[in-house]
Design a protein around this motif. Structure first.
Motif, PDB file in Angstrom:
ATOM      1  N   PRO A   1       0.815  -1.232   0.000  1.00 52.26           N
ATOM      2  CA  PRO A   1       0.000   0.000   0.000  1.00 52.26           C
ATOM      3  C   PRO A   1       0.839   1.268   0.000  1.00 52.26           C
ATOM      4  CG  PRO A   1      -0.914  -1.599   1.514  1.00 52.26           C
ATOM      5  CD  PRO A   1       0.384  -2.162   1.048  1.00 52.26           C
ATOM      6  N   GLU A   2       1.986   1.250   0.708  1.00 55.01           N
ATOM      7  CA  GLU A   2       2.829   2.445   0.711  1.00 55.01           C
ATOM      8  C   GLU A   2       3.371   2.735  -0.683  1.00 55.01           C
ATOM      9  OE1 GLU A   2       3.079  -0.122   2.620  1.00 55.01           O
ATOM     10  OE2 GLU A   2       2.902   0.480   4.724  1.00 55.01           O
ATOM     11  N   GLN A   3       3.808   1.698  -1.404  1.00 53.49           N
ATOM     12  CA  GLN A   3       4.316   1.885  -2.766  1.00 53.49           C
ATOM     13  C   GLN A   3       3.225   2.376  -3.701  1.00 53.49           C
ATOM     14  OE1 GLN A   3       5.884  -2.003  -3.616  1.00 53.49           O
ATOM     15  NE2 GLN A   3       7.900  -1.561  -2.665  1.00 53.49           N
ATOM     16  N   VAL A   4       2.007   1.867  -3.544  1.00 51.96           N
ATOM     17  CA  VAL A   4       0.906   2.299  -4.412  1.00 51.96           C
ATOM     18  C   VAL A   4       0.606   3.778  -4.206  1.00 51.96           C
ATOM     19  CG1 VAL A   4      -1.567   2.009  -4.854  1.00 51.96           C
ATOM     20  CG2 VAL A   4      -0.113   0.014  -4.540  1.00 51.96           C
ATOM     21  N   VAL A   5       0.567   4.208  -2.929  1.00 51.85           N
ATOM     22  CA  VAL A   5       0.281   5.623  -2.655  1.00 51.85           C
ATOM     23  C   VAL A   5       1.385   6.519  -3.220  1.00 51.85           C
ATOM     24  CG1 VAL A   5       0.028   7.313  -0.804  1.00 51.85           C
ATOM     25  CG2 VAL A   5      -1.131   5.116  -0.647  1.00 51.85           C
ATOM     26  N   ARG A   6       2.651   6.076  -3.102  1.00 54.35           N
ATOM     27  CA  ARG A   6       3.748   6.877  -3.652  1.00 54.35           C
ATOM     28  C   ARG A   6       3.641   6.978  -5.168  1.00 54.35           C
ATOM     29  NH1 ARG A   6       6.658   3.909   0.405  1.00 54.35           N
ATOM     30  NH2 ARG A   6       7.301   5.301   2.118  1.00 54.35           N
ATOM     31  N   LYS A   7       3.327   5.876  -5.849  1.00 53.70           N
ATOM     32  CA  LYS A   7       3.183   5.899  -7.312  1.00 53.70           C
ATOM     33  C   LYS A   7       2.014   6.776  -7.737  1.00 53.70           C
ATOM     34  CE  LYS A   7       5.391   1.497  -8.499  1.00 53.70           C
ATOM     35  NZ  LYS A   7       6.353   2.106  -9.471  1.00 53.70           N
TER      36      LYS A   7
ATOM     37  N   CYS B   1       1.036   5.668 -17.107  1.00 51.25           N
ATOM     38  CA  CYS B   1       1.041   4.231 -16.796  1.00 51.25           C
ATOM     39  C   CYS B   1       2.302   3.560 -17.326  1.00 51.25           C
ATOM     40  CB  CYS B   1      -0.202   3.572 -17.387  1.00 51.25           C
ATOM     41  SG  CYS B   1      -1.750   4.083 -16.565  1.00 51.25           S
ATOM     42  N   ARG B   2       2.771   4.020 -18.553  1.00 48.92           N
ATOM     43  CA  ARG B   2       3.999   3.438 -19.087  1.00 48.92           C
ATOM     44  C   ARG B   2       5.187   3.798 -18.202  1.00 48.92           C
ATOM     45  NH1 ARG B   2       1.641   4.996 -24.003  1.00 48.92           N
ATOM     46  NH2 ARG B   2       2.904   6.922 -23.997  1.00 48.92           N
ATOM     47  N   GLU B   3       5.172   5.013 -17.676  1.00 43.25           N
ATOM     48  CA  GLU B   3       6.265   5.444 -16.818  1.00 43.25           C
ATOM     49  C   GLU B   3       6.266   4.678 -15.493  1.00 43.25           C
ATOM     50  OE1 GLU B   3       9.629   7.505 -15.716  1.00 43.25           O
ATOM     51  OE2 GLU B   3       8.603   7.465 -17.672  1.00 43.25           O
ATOM     52  N   LEU B   4       5.049   4.410 -14.964  1.00 39.76           N
ATOM     53  CA  LEU B   4       4.961   3.684 -13.688  1.00 39.76           C
ATOM     54  C   LEU B   4       5.124   2.183 -13.861  1.00 39.76           C
ATOM     55  CD1 LEU B   4       1.959   5.558 -11.992  1.00 39.76           C
ATOM     56  CD2 LEU B   4       4.416   5.924 -11.648  1.00 39.76           C
ATOM     57  N   GLY B   5       4.948   1.672 -15.092  1.00 38.96           N
ATOM     58  CA  GLY B   5       5.098   0.250 -15.334  1.00 38.96           C
ATOM     59  C   GLY B   5       3.887  -0.563 -14.937  1.00 38.96           C
ATOM     60  N   VAL B   6       2.695   0.023 -15.041  1.00 39.25           N
ATOM     61  CA  VAL B   6       1.452  -0.686 -14.710  1.00 39.25           C
ATOM     62  C   VAL B   6       0.454  -0.450 -15.809  1.00 39.25           C
ATOM     63  CG1 VAL B   6       1.832  -0.521 -12.213  1.00 39.25           C
ATOM     64  CG2 VAL B   6       0.555   1.273 -13.389  1.00 39.25           C
ATOM     65  N   SER B   7      -0.572  -1.246 -15.860  1.00 43.96           N
ATOM     66  CA  SER B   7      -1.622  -1.075 -16.860  1.00 43.96           C
ATOM     67  C   SER B   7      -2.598  -0.012 -16.410  1.00 43.96           C
ATOM     68  CB  SER B   7      -2.352  -2.397 -17.092  1.00 43.96           C
ATOM     69  OG  SER B   7      -3.022  -2.783 -15.892  1.00 43.96           O
TER      70      SER B   7
ATOM     71  N   ARG C   1      -7.783   1.095 -10.730  1.00 42.90           N
ATOM     72  CA  ARG C   1      -8.136   0.346  -9.517  1.00 42.90           C
ATOM     73  C   ARG C   1      -7.425   0.926  -8.312  1.00 42.90           C
ATOM     74  NH1 ARG C   1      -5.551  -3.870  -7.298  1.00 42.90           N
ATOM     75  NH2 ARG C   1      -4.333  -4.246  -9.195  1.00 42.90           N
ATOM     76  N   TRP C   2      -6.138   1.264  -8.487  1.00 37.60           N
ATOM     77  CA  TRP C   2      -5.424   1.925  -7.384  1.00 37.60           C
ATOM     78  C   TRP C   2      -6.077   3.237  -7.019  1.00 37.60           C
ATOM     79  CZ3 TRP C   2       0.460   1.375  -9.005  1.00 37.60           C
ATOM     80  CH2 TRP C   2       0.849   0.023  -8.812  1.00 37.60           C
ATOM     81  N   ARG C   3      -6.496   3.977  -8.030  1.00 32.32           N
ATOM     82  CA  ARG C   3      -7.080   5.287  -7.781  1.00 32.32           C
ATOM     83  C   ARG C   3      -8.374   5.168  -6.976  1.00 32.32           C
ATOM     84  NH1 ARG C   3      -5.074  10.041  -7.524  1.00 32.32           N
ATOM     85  NH2 ARG C   3      -3.903   9.664  -9.440  1.00 32.32           N
TER      86      ARG C   3
ATOM     87  N   LEU D   1      -5.286   9.063  -0.238  1.00 29.13           N
ATOM     88  CA  LEU D   1      -4.602   8.620   0.972  1.00 29.13           C
ATOM     89  C   LEU D   1      -3.123   8.945   0.907  1.00 29.13           C
ATOM     90  CD1 LEU D   1      -6.105   5.070   1.629  1.00 29.13           C
ATOM     91  CD2 LEU D   1      -6.680   7.209   2.790  1.00 29.13           C
ATOM     92  N   LYS D   2      -2.587   9.239   2.092  1.00 35.70           N
ATOM     93  CA  LYS D   2      -1.150   9.369   2.216  1.00 35.70           C
ATOM     94  C   LYS D   2      -0.546   8.005   2.536  1.00 35.70           C
ATOM     95  CE  LYS D   2      -1.379  14.152   3.823  1.00 35.70           C
ATOM     96  NZ  LYS D   2      -1.009  15.104   4.902  1.00 35.70           N
ATOM     97  N   ALA D   3       0.756   7.949   2.476  1.00 36.37           N
ATOM     98  CA  ALA D   3       1.424   6.665   2.733  1.00 36.37           C
ATOM     99  C   ALA D   3       1.155   6.187   4.154  1.00 36.37           C
ATOM    100  CB  ALA D   3       2.930   6.804   2.485  1.00 36.37           C
ATOM    101  N   GLU D   4       1.162   7.127   5.132  1.00 37.36           N
ATOM    102  CA  GLU D   4       0.889   6.733   6.507  1.00 37.36           C
ATOM    103  C   GLU D   4      -0.546   6.238   6.668  1.00 37.36           C
ATOM    104  OE1 GLU D   4       2.099   9.533   5.520  1.00 37.36           O
ATOM    105  OE2 GLU D   4       4.188   9.561   6.234  1.00 37.36           O
ATOM    106  N   ASP D   5      -1.468   6.892   5.950  1.00 45.40           N
ATOM    107  CA  ASP D   5      -2.867   6.457   6.026  1.00 45.40           C
ATOM    108  C   ASP D   5      -3.045   5.075   5.414  1.00 45.40           C
ATOM    109  OD1 ASP D   5      -3.451   8.879   7.183  1.00 45.40           O
ATOM    110  OD2 ASP D   5      -3.944   9.842   5.260  1.00 45.40           O
ATOM    111  N   ALA D   6      -2.377   4.816   4.345  1.00 43.52           N
ATOM    112  CA  ALA D   6      -2.482   3.503   3.714  1.00 43.52           C
ATOM    113  C   ALA D   6      -1.913   2.411   4.618  1.00 43.52           C
ATOM    114  CB  ALA D   6      -1.748   3.507   2.371  1.00 43.52           C
ATOM    115  N   LYS D   7      -0.799   2.733   5.283  1.00 45.35           N
ATOM    116  CA  LYS D   7      -0.220   1.756   6.204  1.00 45.35           C
ATOM    117  C   LYS D   7      -1.157   1.482   7.376  1.00 45.35           C
ATOM    118  CE  LYS D   7       4.001   0.873   8.835  1.00 45.35           C
ATOM    119  NZ  LYS D   7       5.336   1.412   9.227  1.00 45.35           N
TER     120      LYS D   7
END
Length: 382
Positions: A10-16, A34-40, A46-48, A54-60
């Motif tokens: 979750p922390e990596q997703v929020v940062r991306k 998406c090409r820059e992040l390396g995801v579809s 779905r992440w959005r 959310l912030k990284a702390e909130d996701a954690k």
């Protein structure tokens, strides 16, 4: 080289997502981001929807809350399952390993619980549950000793397991007394106890209905103790018609001779009753009571184990217990005599009795005696 699918925390997703927001703000489109992040793009949306805003702390913190929620659900499910298991075992206490094994098997079969949980609820270790019983094995290691004990009990039917233990050691058996006792009990080799027959008094008359004063006296004993723990024996004698307590004794012990002496004093003062009703205690069925009664009065003994056949004195004893003995602490025998005698005096002269029309026993006895005397005078004139 194998291509493995990468999982993002979750922390990596929020940062991306934060990086994607900055790229979109600089004029980039979703496809290039998406090409820059390396995801579809599906993963990005779905992440959005899942982590947007959310912030990284909130996701954690959210991940920890989800984990705690799952743990609480599991604990609640285990608690409910344990409650249902305890209801299944509520039929009685599990006092032996055999019953505990049966309870564990029942829980596993009925509630589909694990062996670990069933053993914990039944209070038996898993090793003890899995260990085979000696009685279930084909070869009993104690079969020779059992045969010896049966032969020993047949030869000495009145001897117990203690003598069997010493004789077994004398013949070379290496065994302790506890195992001899267990095998002795398992084989049913207990020495039968001869029950002592209880003596029953021989009634000399049938107890009539107490329709007049001084017709039926009831006598009984009850016990208490002083503050030092020494016994206090209390004898009470009542008139069944008037409910009046006509006499009694408070002693450490009351023998048959002491009881007959007190009855003799009462007869001298009030006259002898037609019948003396009592239970089958050793003082009442003694030769001393029979010799004293002689031609003075009849003796009626209730059947053993039927205190309701002596209900008047039992009712009096319950009142004495409730209103006097239970609320007083006696520091000596003399103190007990004074308190109990004062209570009996109050019972006779001050305490109204519901079955006597709320008259005191002494007042009712006086009115009844006067009525009987007037009836006798009237019969003499007629």
């Amino acid at each position: 080289m194998t291509n493995s699918k990468k999982r993002h925390t979750p922390e990596q997703v929020v940062r991306k997502l934060g990086q994607a927001d900055r790229m979109l703000a600089d004029g980039g489109d979703v496809a290039s981001v998406c090409r820059e992040l390396g995801v579809s793009e599906q993963t990005y949306y779905r992440w959005r929807s899942q982590y947007g805003g959310l912030k990284a702390e909130d996701a954690k913190r959210l991940k920890e809350l989800v984990k705690q929620n799952a743990t609480l659900k599991r604990l609640l499910a285990e608690a409910e399952l344990a409650k249902a298991a305890l209801k299944e075992l509520a039929g009685g206490k599990l006092l032996g390993p055999g019953r505990r094994r049966a309870a564990i098997a029942h829980l596993i079969r009925t509630l589909m619980v694990s062996e670990r949980m069933a053993c914990r609820l039944a209070g038996l270790s898993r090793s003890a549950y899995r260990r085979p019983l000696q009685g279930d094995t084909t070869a009993d290691p104690d079969s020779a000793l059992r045969d010896w004990l049966r032969a020993y009990a047949k030869k000495h039917p009145r001897w117990g397991y203690r003598r069997a233990y010493y004789d077994a050691c004398g013949e070379g058996w290496t065994v302790n007394h506890k195992k001899i006792q267990r095998l002795w009990r398992d084989e049913g080799l207990r020495v039968p106890q001869r029950r002592r027959r209880k003596r029953v008094g021989s009634s000399t008359v049938e107890a009539p209905a107490a329709t007049e004063p001084n017709m039926v006296w009831a006598v009984d004993f009850q016990f208490d103790a002083d503050e030092q723990g020494r016994a206090i024996k209390i004898c009470s004698i009542i008139d069944e018609h008037t409910r009046e307590c006509v006499g009694g004794l408070v002693e450490r012990s009351i023998s048959a001779d002491r009881l007959t002496g007190h009855l003799e004093d009462l007869v001298a003062a009030r006259g002898a009753p037609a019948v003396l009703r009592s239970e089958n205690g050793p003082e009442f069925i003694s030769d001393a009571i029979a010799d004293w009664a002689g031609t003075r009065t009849g003796l009626f003994y209730i059947q053993p184990g039927t205190p309701w056949n002596n209900g008047y004195i039992e009712s009096f004893n319950s009142r004495l217990r409730d209103e006097c003995l239970n609320i007083n602490s006696f520091y000596s025998l003399l103190h007990a005599r004074v308190v109990i005698t004062d209570w009996k005096t109050e019972y006779n002269h001050d305490r109204p009795h519901s079955s006597l029309g709320y008259l005191t026993p002494a007042e009712y006895a006086r009115q009844r005696t006067n009525q009987m005397e007037n009836d006798d005078i009237h019969n003499d004139w007629t």
